[in-house]
Motif scaffolding. Structure first.
Motif, mmCIF file in Angstrom:
data_model
loop_
_atom_site.group_PDB
_atom_site.id
_atom_site.type_symbol
_atom_site.label_atom_id
_atom_site.label_comp_id
_atom_site.label_asym_id
_atom_site.label_seq_id
_atom_site.Cartn_x
_atom_site.Cartn_y
_atom_site.Cartn_z
ATOM 1 N N SER A 180 77.706 -40.979 12.535
ATOM 2 C CA SER A 180 76.391 -40.800 13.152
ATOM 3 C C SER A 180 75.841 -42.141 13.605
ATOM 4 O O SER A 180 76.204 -43.185 13.082
ATOM 5 N N GLU A 181 74.964 -42.065 14.583
ATOM 6 C CA GLU A 181 74.288 -43.250 15.110
ATOM 7 C C GLU A 181 72.807 -42.926 15.152
ATOM 8 O O GLU A 181 72.403 -41.895 15.672
ATOM 9 N N LYS A 182 72.006 -43.809 14.593
ATOM 10 C CA LYS A 182 70.567 -43.616 14.589
ATOM 11 C C LYS A 182 69.959 -44.511 15.654
ATOM 12 O O LYS A 182 70.225 -45.709 15.687
ATOM 13 N N GLU A 183 69.194 -43.927 16.513
ATOM 14 C CA GLU A 183 68.602 -44.660 17.626
ATOM 15 C C GLU A 183 67.079 -44.525 17.529
ATOM 16 O O GLU A 183 66.554 -43.419 17.445
ATOM 17 N N LYS A 224 72.481 -39.287 16.772
ATOM 18 C CA LYS A 224 73.606 -38.767 17.543
ATOM 19 C C LYS A 224 74.827 -38.711 16.631
ATOM 20 O O LYS A 224 75.048 -39.604 15.833
ATOM 21 N N THR A 240 86.452 -40.824 21.798
ATOM 22 C CA THR A 240 85.123 -40.619 21.239
ATOM 23 C C THR A 240 84.460 -39.458 21.958
ATOM 24 O O THR A 240 84.374 -39.447 23.189
ATOM 25 N N GLU A 285 80.850 -37.121 21.903
ATOM 26 C CA GLU A 285 79.493 -36.954 21.372
ATOM 27 C C GLU A 285 79.274 -35.477 21.091
ATOM 28 O O GLU A 285 79.436 -34.629 21.967
#
Length: 161
Positions: free
Chosen positions: A74-77, A118, A132, A134
């Protein structure tokens, strides 16, 4: 495949995701593709479905023999944007008159913060190649596909650090 079904028409686990990187030779960035774990072929099959006058389907096969790792990260934006002082002042003035104008303008001072998370599926293959994808907001079948592929990889059950 139905909205909440777990398998495609042939009984294979299928999921939809947005192509981020790794398959540029076949797909554009940010195009929606399907990833399917085909148990009998022991491979992940990537395909997109483009509909014009006739259906054009582009397919990429990735054999389990080439896959080294698969996982979900996960990616935190954090997105900051300014509040609208003028817009809030006008709205307050229209609703409550001069006092509303002042209060509405004061409420527009500062910044709004929005946190967006994300999720990505990462597939390492060969020695240094990466695909990759999403995942959508509700990542249907992504864990099932990951676990199905991992069951065929020679990963250790225990790691000592």
């Amino acid at each position: 495949m139905g909205l909440f079904s777990k398998k495609d028409n042939d009984g294979n686990i299928e999921m939809a995701a947005k192509h981020t990187s790794g398959l540029e030779a076949m797909y554009l960035k940010d195009i929606m593709i399907y990833a399917t774990w085909n148990e009998s072929k022991r491979s992940i099959i990537f395909k997109n479905k483009t509909y014009t006058k006739k259906q054009i389907e582009q397919t990429v096969n990735l054999s389990i023999d080439k896959i080294k790792r698969i996982g979900i990260i996960s990616e935190k934006e954090i997105i900051e944007h300014n509040k609208s002082v003028g817009g809030r002042a006008v709205a307050g003035g229209l609703l409550l008159g001069p006092l509303g104008l002042l209060v509405g303008g004061m409420s527009g001072i500062g910044k709004n913060k929005t946190t967006k998370i994300k999720m990505f599926m990462i597939i390492n293959y060969d020695e240094d190649r990466v695909i990759t994808l999403e995942l959508p907001l509700i990542p249907i079948n992504s864990n099932k596909l990951t676990l199905a592929v991992r069951a065929h990889l020679n990963l250790p059950n225990e790691i000592t650090l």
